[in-house]
Design a protein around this motif. Structure first.
Motif, PDB file in Angstrom:
ATOM      1  N   CYS A   1       5.317 -25.881  40.148  1.00  0.00           N
ATOM      2  CA  CYS A   1       6.099 -26.421  41.264  1.00  0.00           C
ATOM      3  C   CYS A   1       5.824 -25.638  42.545  1.00  0.00           C
ATOM      4  CB  CYS A   1       7.591 -26.373  40.920  1.00  0.00           C
ATOM      5  SG  CYS A   1       8.101 -24.826  40.126  1.00  0.00           S
ATOM      6  N   CYS A   2       5.528 -24.354  42.404  1.00  0.00           N
ATOM      7  CA  CYS A   2       5.425 -23.463  43.565  1.00  0.00           C
ATOM      8  C   CYS A   2       4.084 -22.760  43.731  1.00  0.00           C
ATOM      9  CB  CYS A   2       6.506 -22.388  43.487  1.00  0.00           C
ATOM     10  SG  CYS A   2       8.177 -23.033  43.607  1.00  0.00           S
TER      11      CYS A   2
ATOM     12  N   CYS B   1      10.915 -20.693  36.816  1.00  0.00           N
ATOM     13  CA  CYS B   1      10.063 -20.371  37.969  1.00  0.00           C
ATOM     14  C   CYS B   1      10.763 -19.339  38.854  1.00  0.00           C
ATOM     15  CB  CYS B   1       9.750 -21.629  38.774  1.00  0.00           C
ATOM     16  SG  CYS B   1       8.892 -21.275  40.327  1.00  0.00           S
TER      17      CYS B   1
ATOM     18  N   CYS C   1      11.474 -20.546  42.499  1.00  0.00           N
ATOM     19  CA  CYS C   1      12.579 -21.508  42.647  1.00  0.00           C
ATOM     20  C   CYS C   1      13.920 -20.801  42.490  1.00  0.00           C
ATOM     21  CB  CYS C   1      12.504 -22.601  41.584  1.00  0.00           C
ATOM     22  SG  CYS C   1      11.209 -23.809  41.858  1.00  0.00           S
TER      23      CYS C   1
HETATM   24 ZN   LIG Z   1       9.064 -23.279  41.458  1.00  0.00          ZN
END
Ligand SMILES: [Zn+2]
Length: 118
Positions: A31-32, A90, A93
């Protein structure tokens, strides 16, 4: 890193990869983990299944996302490790619970992983 660790355990202790329980702890998720061409090229050079773990980032031209959790899971599985847990947490996040260098820069602490032989 994970691969090298398994190799070392096999050499030093005669470990059977099937007996290893591996955990992929909190770390940056796909996601990051945004990267650009030099990093992607390195992954393409080093990882046979690179196309499965590299994704175009639709939010920014010329940027990509890499799935490091899946990368490590696949590398461990290729070594014969069958028991692999992925925390799915994560660090970028969730900076309430974890430190993230990418997000917090110098204003961060450090995290540690603990391993043991049973
Ligand atoms: Zn993330």
């Amino acid at each position: 890193m994970a691969e090298k660790f398994v190799q070392e355990m096999m050499a030093a202790y005669g470990t059977n990869p099937k007996d290893i329980v591996a955990a992929i702890g909190p770390s940056i998720g796909k996601c990051c983990f945004q990267v650009d061409d030099p990093v992607v090229n390195l992954f393409r050079k080093q990882i046979a299944f690179a196309e499965d773990i590299i994704f175009d980032d639709p939010t920014e031209e010329g940027k990509y996302k890499i799935d490091l959790w899946e990368t490590n899971r696949r590398l461990l599985a290729e070594m014969g490790v069958e028991n692999i847990e992925i925390s799915g947490l994560c660090t970028m996040c969730d900076t309430e619970r974890f430190y993230s260098h990418r997000k917090m820069r110098e204003n961060r602490g450090v995290m540690a992983g603990v391993m043991t032989l049973l």
